[in-house]
Design a protein around this motif. Structure first.
Motif, PDB file in Angstrom:
ATOM      1  N   ARG A   1     -11.978   7.903  -8.801  1.00 44.54           N
ATOM      2  CA  ARG A   1     -10.848   7.539  -9.651  1.00 44.54           C
ATOM      3  C   ARG A   1      -9.551   7.389  -8.863  1.00 44.54           C
ATOM      4  O   ARG A   1      -8.849   6.377  -9.048  1.00 44.54           O
ATOM      5  CB  ARG A   1     -10.666   8.551 -10.782  1.00 44.54           C
ATOM      6  N   PRO A   2      -9.141   8.319  -7.988  1.00 46.49           N
ATOM      7  CA  PRO A   2      -7.894   8.127  -7.242  1.00 46.49           C
ATOM      8  C   PRO A   2      -7.892   6.832  -6.437  1.00 46.49           C
ATOM      9  O   PRO A   2      -6.909   6.090  -6.436  1.00 46.49           O
ATOM     10  CB  PRO A   2      -7.833   9.360  -6.329  1.00 46.49           C
ATOM     11  N   ARG A   3      -9.018   6.583  -5.771  1.00 52.33           N
ATOM     12  CA  ARG A   3      -9.075   5.359  -4.959  1.00 52.33           C
ATOM     13  C   ARG A   3      -9.086   4.118  -5.849  1.00 52.33           C
ATOM     14  O   ARG A   3      -8.487   3.086  -5.514  1.00 52.33           O
ATOM     15  CB  ARG A   3     -10.328   5.392  -4.079  1.00 52.33           C
ATOM     16  N   ALA A   4      -9.788   4.199  -6.993  1.00 52.92           N
ATOM     17  CA  ALA A   4      -9.851   3.061  -7.914  1.00 52.92           C
ATOM     18  C   ALA A   4      -8.468   2.738  -8.471  1.00 52.92           C
ATOM     19  O   ALA A   4      -8.113   1.565  -8.633  1.00 52.92           O
ATOM     20  CB  ALA A   4     -10.832   3.349  -9.049  1.00 52.92           C
ATOM     21  N   ILE A   5      -7.673   3.790  -8.758  1.00 50.06           N
ATOM     22  CA  ILE A   5      -6.315   3.569  -9.260  1.00 50.06           C
ATOM     23  C   ILE A   5      -5.482   2.860  -8.206  1.00 50.06           C
ATOM     24  O   ILE A   5      -4.807   1.862  -8.488  1.00 50.06           O
ATOM     25  CB  ILE A   5      -5.657   4.903  -9.663  1.00 50.06           C
TER      26      ILE A   5
ATOM     27  N   GLY B   1      -0.163   7.365 -13.857  1.00 52.58           N
ATOM     28  CA  GLY B   1      -0.265   8.678 -14.486  1.00 52.58           C
ATOM     29  C   GLY B   1      -1.146   8.650 -15.709  1.00 52.58           C
ATOM     30  O   GLY B   1      -1.926   9.583 -15.955  1.00 52.58           O
ATOM     31  N   GLY B   2      -1.029   7.578 -16.525  1.00 52.16           N
ATOM     32  CA  GLY B   2      -1.839   7.487 -17.738  1.00 52.16           C
ATOM     33  C   GLY B   2      -3.319   7.433 -17.442  1.00 52.16           C
ATOM     34  O   GLY B   2      -4.125   8.066 -18.131  1.00 52.16           O
ATOM     35  N   ILE B   3      -3.715   6.685 -16.402  1.00 50.20           N
ATOM     36  CA  ILE B   3      -5.135   6.597 -16.050  1.00 50.20           C
ATOM     37  C   ILE B   3      -5.632   7.922 -15.483  1.00 50.20           C
ATOM     38  O   ILE B   3      -6.815   8.273 -15.629  1.00 50.20           O
ATOM     39  CB  ILE B   3      -5.359   5.455 -15.037  1.00 50.20           C
ATOM     40  N   SER B   4      -4.736   8.675 -14.856  1.00 51.79           N
ATOM     41  CA  SER B   4      -5.142   9.934 -14.205  1.00 51.79           C
ATOM     42  C   SER B   4      -5.330  11.071 -15.187  1.00 51.79           C
ATOM     43  O   SER B   4      -5.928  12.098 -14.841  1.00 51.79           O
ATOM     44  CB  SER B   4      -4.090  10.342 -13.163  1.00 51.79           C
ATOM     45  N   LEU B   5      -4.810  10.945 -16.398  1.00 52.30           N
ATOM     46  CA  LEU B   5      -4.891  12.046 -17.365  1.00 52.30           C
ATOM     47  C   LEU B   5      -6.329  12.313 -17.787  1.00 52.30           C
ATOM     48  O   LEU B   5      -7.101  11.381 -18.047  1.00 52.30           O
ATOM     49  CB  LEU B   5      -4.057  11.715 -18.608  1.00 52.30           C
TER      50      LEU B   5
ATOM     51  N   ALA C   1      -7.315  -2.605 -16.983  1.00 50.44           N
ATOM     52  CA  ALA C   1      -8.457  -1.838 -17.487  1.00 50.44           C
ATOM     53  C   ALA C   1      -9.779  -2.414 -16.991  1.00 50.44           C
ATOM     54  O   ALA C   1     -10.657  -1.678 -16.519  1.00 50.44           O
ATOM     55  CB  ALA C   1      -8.418  -1.818 -19.014  1.00 50.44           C
ATOM     56  N   VAL C   2      -9.935  -3.730 -17.090  1.00 49.64           N
ATOM     57  CA  VAL C   2     -11.191  -4.364 -16.672  1.00 49.64           C
ATOM     58  C   VAL C   2     -11.411  -4.177 -15.171  1.00 49.64           C
ATOM     59  O   VAL C   2     -12.520  -3.839 -14.725  1.00 49.64           O
ATOM     60  CB  VAL C   2     -11.175  -5.866 -17.041  1.00 49.64           C
ATOM     61  N   HIS C   3     -10.369  -4.360 -14.372  1.00 48.60           N
ATOM     62  CA  HIS C   3     -10.493  -4.237 -12.915  1.00 48.60           C
ATOM     63  C   HIS C   3     -10.820  -2.797 -12.523  1.00 48.60           C
ATOM     64  O   HIS C   3     -11.699  -2.555 -11.681  1.00 48.60           O
ATOM     65  CB  HIS C   3      -9.188  -4.681 -12.255  1.00 48.60           C
ATOM     66  N   PHE C   4     -10.137  -1.847 -13.147  1.00 52.41           N
ATOM     67  CA  PHE C   4     -10.365  -0.435 -12.840  1.00 52.41           C
ATOM     68  C   PHE C   4     -11.792  -0.031 -13.208  1.00 52.41           C
ATOM     69  O   PHE C   4     -12.476   0.664 -12.439  1.00 52.41           O
ATOM     70  CB  PHE C   4      -9.345   0.421 -13.590  1.00 52.41           C
ATOM     71  N   GLN C   5     -12.251  -0.441 -14.388  1.00 50.54           N
ATOM     72  CA  GLN C   5     -13.597  -0.069 -14.824  1.00 50.54           C
ATOM     73  C   GLN C   5     -14.659  -0.675 -13.906  1.00 50.54           C
ATOM     74  O   GLN C   5     -15.686  -0.049 -13.641  1.00 50.54           O
ATOM     75  CB  GLN C   5     -13.818  -0.529 -16.266  1.00 50.54           C
ATOM     76  N   GLU C   6     -14.400  -1.879 -13.423  1.00 51.77           N
ATOM     77  CA  GLU C   6     -15.366  -2.514 -12.525  1.00 51.77           C
ATOM     78  C   GLU C   6     -15.488  -1.722 -11.223  1.00 51.77           C
ATOM     79  O   GLU C   6     -16.597  -1.539 -10.688  1.00 51.77           O
ATOM     80  CB  GLU C   6     -14.926  -3.957 -12.228  1.00 51.77           C
ATOM     81  N   LEU C   7     -14.358  -1.223 -10.727  1.00 43.60           N
ATOM     82  CA  LEU C   7     -14.393  -0.406  -9.517  1.00 43.60           C
ATOM     83  C   LEU C   7     -15.132   0.902  -9.767  1.00 43.60           C
ATOM     84  O   LEU C   7     -15.904   1.370  -8.910  1.00 43.60           O
ATOM     85  CB  LEU C   7     -12.960  -0.122  -9.037  1.00 43.60           C
ATOM     86  N   GLN C   8     -14.915   1.504 -10.943  1.00 45.37           N
ATOM     87  CA  GLN C   8     -15.623   2.741 -11.257  1.00 45.37           C
ATOM     88  C   GLN C   8     -17.129   2.528 -11.331  1.00 45.37           C
ATOM     89  O   GLN C   8     -17.909   3.381 -10.900  1.00 45.37           O
ATOM     90  CB  GLN C   8     -15.113   3.306 -12.587  1.00 45.37           C
TER      91      GLN C   8
ATOM     92  N   GLU D   1       0.836  -1.204   0.000  1.00 45.77           N
ATOM     93  CA  GLU D   1       0.000   0.000   0.000  1.00 45.77           C
ATOM     94  C   GLU D   1       0.869   1.252   0.000  1.00 45.77           C
ATOM     95  O   GLU D   1       0.573   2.230  -0.712  1.00 45.77           O
ATOM     96  CB  GLU D   1      -0.925  -0.007   1.217  1.00 45.77           C
ATOM     97  N   SER D   2       1.943   1.215   0.791  1.00 44.83           N
ATOM     98  CA  SER D   2       2.858   2.358   0.842  1.00 44.83           C
ATOM     99  C   SER D   2       3.533   2.579  -0.507  1.00 44.83           C
ATOM    100  O   SER D   2       3.665   3.714  -0.976  1.00 44.83           O
ATOM    101  CB  SER D   2       3.909   2.134   1.932  1.00 44.83           C
TER     102      SER D   2
END
Length: 758
Positions: free
Chosen positions: A293-297, A354-358, A280-287, A10-11
């Motif tokens: 978005r920050p927490r999902a990343i 960084g790419g997902i955050s743009l 991508a699939v995991h991130f989209q499922e969280l969204q 996590e750190s």
């Protein structure tokens, strides 16, 4: 691993997220700096490099090159009705002169029919002899410079050693072909050096073109799957950065691409696309579950980074097993792929936050196609629950059926089968081998005395006679046997000569300056007979012919001890007769690549089993995970036997390569399963949830990769077509193994108690 993500993870992810913009800029700058060195990555185009240094066939070939200068001949052939007329022979001589001027050709030893039948510089005695024995002279060059139809001729060009040539081999062949295409009638260019060059040229050119085409196709497929430009650009960014970093490091390490490692970019693309697709699939499922978005990343990286690390580590370990090979390009391929795999790990880790955050990124809607896919996955999952025995029984039968295909595997030695029928080299081979004779040149070499005598020459004649009878009944494999005695017997004994044999050799020099040195090395005590054979033969026919020729050479020249001085320390052993040449190298090429692949495959399997056991801290899971990974390999190799797909340059290492690629799906599935178990889900519920989430990612990744590899079917080089098709089958087999076999195995070996998450 512990039941909750460890604090250090996590750190680490928090630090990655805080530094995401700096890391993105730094690594994009590094990518820019990598472009130039990556562009300098060269291609090793030596057939010798595909053999172990101590391989006996290679040692015999290299020895022959040292003794007789090698057999790097190029033949330019054409048909004309007036070949034996004065104007026909005049055109042969003119065309030969033009070809001899090509840089890289040894102009002094070019052979053509016009000069053979009417040499320009001869003394009166030889001129009269040739005129009187015109028919015998023609027969002497039959199936070499003139065909049986008396209308087809070939001009034999001997190449300069590469280190002495003013231009590259590729430039020499380009100019020869340019002259051949401009000739009337059209001429055809053949010869082992041309075939080998075309093989490397197609691999290099097709590799570059198909990589670009496949990237564009993958971009389209990713867009259709995710409907977001971001999930098109990010996977491509990870792939391109990984490839550029890998190639730049290889250049700095003085590595070269080879025939084996030509698939480097394609395989790195597989690993990179698969990695980002899971993210991508995991991130989209969280969204979709309304996670910011920050927490999902952060959550995506925490939950998937261990799986990404172990998929890359096991893949790298699989390729690193190739370091056990005795063949230098295979070892370097293992290093390259292990490096490329770790570059994917680094690129995904530092670029994705960084790419997902743009830019802006809203929660994606679930399209009807995804809903349909979820319904299919649900049915598959229920099918594994209701019919486990039927599925396992069917799998066992399928594996047994595929295993029987192993006995049907054949090795492809017809080098022309590596090219499409429409290619220049295949059309040229067909022309030459149907009208003129064999296009392949090789030899038998054997001990010789420092000075030739009639007794020794009688032994040479006897061997040449037996070689001429070596063809099986009704089948012509050897089309020409050329020995020193053929020409010596043509020239009558010179009156009053103190050394009749040497005087004949001196006379022959005016006909062909390199005649003696190309067949007899008095200093090293070695003689050879040059053979012409058909290239377009089956593996069984070629290997049988080589064995028969080698046995005849050993029968007539078994080797002996020759004592030059009384001192026992000066006793020299004359090595027995043996067959050698590039024809033999090409015939045994696939055997060379296959020789140590079984050990590499076993080493890869052992390494991956150990790493899976370490990753999940369970030998049970390690063993379970290997079953769906071995399934597609057995399926692919067995299918090759049943569908008569031969082992060639592209498929010789398919088992070792597949082992390094099919672990990803099972690692992600097991990780998802253990994660759900750690949250308190039962075994059945954990598998169902994993099917719904990770299953979609596995299918998306597989669809994208199969689409990308389908581009290889457009290649000019047949082994690349086979490689693309078989890797696609392996990926589909890995997907089925993870979605069908793995859930059944997990239910068999796991009970309803909380397990640790990966």
């Amino acid at each position: 691993m512990s039941s909750h993500p460890q604090r250090w993870l996590e750190s680490f992810v928090d630090r990655l997220y805080k530094l995401r913009w700096i890391l993105l800029l730094i690594f994009m700058a590094l990518t820019g700096l990598s472009i130039y060195p990556a562009s300098q990555l060269s291609f090793e185009q030596s057939i010798e490099s595909l053999y172990a240094k101590d391989d006996p066939h290679l040692l015999d070939y290299l020895e022959s090159k040292r003794l007789f200068g090698g057999d790097e001949f190029v033949f330019v052939a054409y048909t004309t009705p007036d070949l034996l007329e004065p104007e026909g022979l005049l055109e042969v001589r003119r065309f030969s002169q033009d070809l001899s001027k090509v840089p890289g050709v040894n102009a002094e030893v070019t052979q053509n029919l016009a000069d053979a039948l009417s040499p320009p510089k001869l003394n009166f005695f030889l001129r009269a002899l040739i005129r009187r024995k015109q028919d015998e002279m023609t027969e002497l060059f039959r199936s070499v410079l003139i065909g049986d139809d008396n209308q087809t001729t070939a001009i034999a060009l001997r190449l300069l050693p590469e280190e002495d040539s003013p231009v590259s081999r590729g430039e020499t062949f380009r100019r020869i072909r340019q002259l051949a295409e401009g000739h009337t009638p059209q001429a055809y260019v053949v010869g082992e050096p041309v075939q080998v060059h075309d093989m490397f040229r197609y691999v290099e050119e097709d590799g570059n073109i198909l990589f670009k085409v496949s990237l564009n196709l993958l971009a389209l497929v990713l867009f259709l799957l995710f409907r977001r430009l971001r999930w098109v650009m990010l996977p491509l960014l990870v792939v391109i950065c990984s490839i550029l970093w890998t190639e730049a490091i290889l250049v700095l390490g003085h590595f070269q691409l080879s025939m084996v490692s030509s698939m480097l970019n394609s395989l790195v693309t597989i690993i990179g696309i698969a990695t980002v697709t899971h993210v991508a699939v995991h991130f989209q499922e969280l969204q979709r579950n309304n996670v910011s978005r920050p927490r999902a990343i952060r959550q995506t990286m925490v939950e998937l980074l261990p799986a990404i690390f172990w998929t890359c580590a096991t893949t790298a370990a699989g390729f690193a097993s190739l370091l056990s090979s005795e063949i230098a390009p295979v070892r370097s391929f293992g290093i390259m792929m292990a490096l490329g795999t770790m570059m994917v790990l680094i690129a995904a880790t530092v670029l994705l936050p960084g790419g997902i955050s743009l830019g802006s990124l809203s929660a994606p809607l679930k399209h009807s196609s995804e809903q349909g896919l979820e319904r299919i996955l649900k049915k598959v999952c229920l099918g594994t629950e209701h019919y486990p025995r039927l599925i396992l029984s069917g799998t066992v039968l399928l594996v047994l059926f595929a295993a029987v295909g192993f006995s049907r595997l054949k090795v492809e030695t017809d080098f022309s089968k590596n090219f499409r029928d429409s290619s220049d080299i295949v059309q040229a081979l067909n022309f030459v081998e149907t009208r003129l004779g064999g296009a392949s040149t090789w030899e038998v070499n054997f001990p010789a005395p420092p000075k030739l005598n009639e007794e020794y020459l009688d032994r040479v004649r006897a061997l040449a006679s037996d070689l001429q009878q070596a063809n099986p009944p009704g089948k012509q494999q050897l089309t020409k046997v050329i020995s020193i005695t053929d020409t010596l017997d043509f020239i009558p004994k010179i009156p009053f000569a103190s050394d009749p044999i040497q005087s004949k050799l001196d006379s022959i020099k005016s006909l062909q300056p390199d005649f003696e040195s190309s067949l007899y090395n008095s200093e090293k005590g070695r003689m050879r007979i040059v053979l012409r054979a058909l290239e377009r033969q089956s593996a069984e026919e070629k290997l049988s012919l080589i064995a028969k020729v080698d046995a005849l050479a050993k029968k007539h020249f078994p080797g002996s001890k020759v004592t030059e001085k009384m001192d026992a320390a000066d006793v020299k052993t004359a090595e027995p007769g043996k067959a050698a040449g590039i024809f033999i190298l090409l015939a045994y090429l696939i055997d060379s690549l296959l020789n140590d692949q079984l050990f590499s495959f076993l080493l890869a399997g052992t390494s991956i089993l150990a790493m899976m056991t370490i990753a999940f801290r369970s030998l049970k899971i390690g063993i379970i995970s290997m079953i769906p990974n071995l399934f597609p390999i057995v399926l692919v190799v067995g299918a090759m036997g049943w569908f008569n797909l031969p082992l060639n340059i592209g498929t010789a290492m398919i088992a070792s390569v597949s082992m390094g690629l099919t672990t990803d799906s099972s690692i992600h599935f097991i990780t998802g399963f253990l994660r759900e178990r750690s949250r308190g889900a039962s075994v059945v519920d954990a598998i169902r949830r994993t099917h719904r989430g990770v299953g979609r990612a596995i299918i998306f990744a597989t669809c994208a990769l199969v689409a990308g590899f389908s581009v290889l079917t457009l290649s000019h080089f047949i082994p690349l077509i086979y490689f693309g098709a078989l890797v696609s089958v392996a990926m589909l087999g890995g997907m089925l193994g993870s979605l069908v076999l793995l859930p059944i195995l997990l239910r068999l070996f796991y009970k309803d108690k909380v397990e640790s998450a990966a």
